[in-house]
Design an enzyme around this catalytic site. Structure first.
Site, PDB file in Angstrom:
ATOM      1  N   TYR A   1      40.039 -17.354  12.492  1.00 16.84           N
ATOM      2  CA  TYR A   1      38.801 -17.282  13.278  1.00 16.84           C
ATOM      3  C   TYR A   1      39.111 -16.977  14.733  1.00 16.84           C
ATOM      4  CZ  TYR A   1      34.170 -18.630  15.000  1.00 16.84           C
ATOM      5  OH  TYR A   1      32.931 -18.639  15.590  1.00 16.84           O
TER       6      TYR A   1
ATOM      7  N   SER B   1      32.928 -15.916  20.334  1.00 17.09           N
ATOM      8  CA  SER B   1      32.936 -17.379  20.325  1.00 17.09           C
ATOM      9  C   SER B   1      33.793 -17.854  21.482  1.00 17.09           C
ATOM     10  CB  SER B   1      33.532 -17.873  18.997  1.00 17.09           C
ATOM     11  OG  SER B   1      33.875 -19.248  19.045  1.00 17.09           O
TER      12      SER B   1
END
Length: 256
Positions: A159, A146
């Site tokens: 995350y 990401s």
């Protein structure tokens, strides 16, 4: 002359997190380009869109827990048994977002859960798929990281840290398989119109419309756009691309 899309005819693609927006879009595109799809997701995942998007004769759905090594071993075995013993493409894509909280309020059990799926799940997939590809002498791996794996994101310690780890795993595996017919790269999507982004927007108490104003392109990406990047990296046209990360974020990372 119109450029023809990369063919994946005759290839077997193994995709984890396949029932999610990016997983489903990738499965659909790869199937349209000729690949057989082994789609992995957790028990209870809604696979209706996946089953609609991929012709039945090209699709094998496998239920598995990517955090459990025995389950990973089983999904790799099922993938090999589904379409003739090969795994030509591995989209190591399963992931969760976790809560959005300042680090002082971030529950340890939630942090561990995010790492279990996003890091241990990716590691276990690599551990059991890489030997198959090395035995074949060929294969393309695309890990899902990401833009959160390239920069900081307040409130997203689990995350953010996990996606940095995916980039590290990608680089290690790329070096281990280099020169042996196997490649390992990762993608780093920015905000993509999906359930996950809806969840993150709610956690940040914002809206998609407000967040899109911070993206230089002025909008969230679409799962189909990510799928095209994955399909390219999985194709023979990307045969000299190994150990790289590829942002797909509407220039968001450039501006941060």
């Amino acid at each position: 002359m119109d450029q023809q899309p990369q063919t994946l005819s005759g290839k077997v693609a193994l995709i984890t997190g396949a029932a999610g927006a990016i997983g489903t879009a990738t499965a659909a595109l790869m199937a349209a380009r000729g690949a057989k799809i082994v789609a992995v997701d957790i028990e209870g995942a809604d696979t209706a869109a996946l089953e609609k998007a991929v012709p039945g004769e090209q699709l094998k759905i496998v239920t598995a827990d990517v955090t459990d090594e025995a389950s990973v071993r089983d999904y790799v075995k099922a993938a090999r048994e589904a379409f003739g013993g090969r795994i030509d493409i591995f989209h190591n894509n399963a992931g969760i977002e976790g809560p959005v909280k300042p680090i002082g309020d971030y529950p340890l059990d939630e942090f561990k859960k995010v790492f279990d799926v996003n890091v241990n799940g990716v590691f276990l997939g690599l551990k059991h798929v890489v030997p198959v590809m090395l035995e074949q002498g060929s294969g393309a791996i695309v890990n899902s990281s990401s833009v959160a794996g390239l920069s900081g994101a307040p409130g997203m310690s689990g995350y953010n840290a996990s996606k940095h780890a995916v980039l590290g795993l990608t680089r290690v595996v790329a070096l281990e398989v280099a020169g042996k017919g196997v490649r390992c790269n990762c993608i780093n999507p920015g905000p993509i119109d999906s359930r996950m982004m809806d969840s993150l927007d709610k956690g940040r108490d914002t809206t998609q419309e407000a967040r899109e104003k911070g993206v230089p392109e002025g909008r969230y990406g679409r799962p189909e756009e990510v799928a095209r990047l994955v399909a390219f990296l999985a194709s023979d046209d990307a045969e000299y691309i190994n150990g790289a990360f590829h942002s797909i974020d509407g220039a968001l990372h450039v501006s941060t």
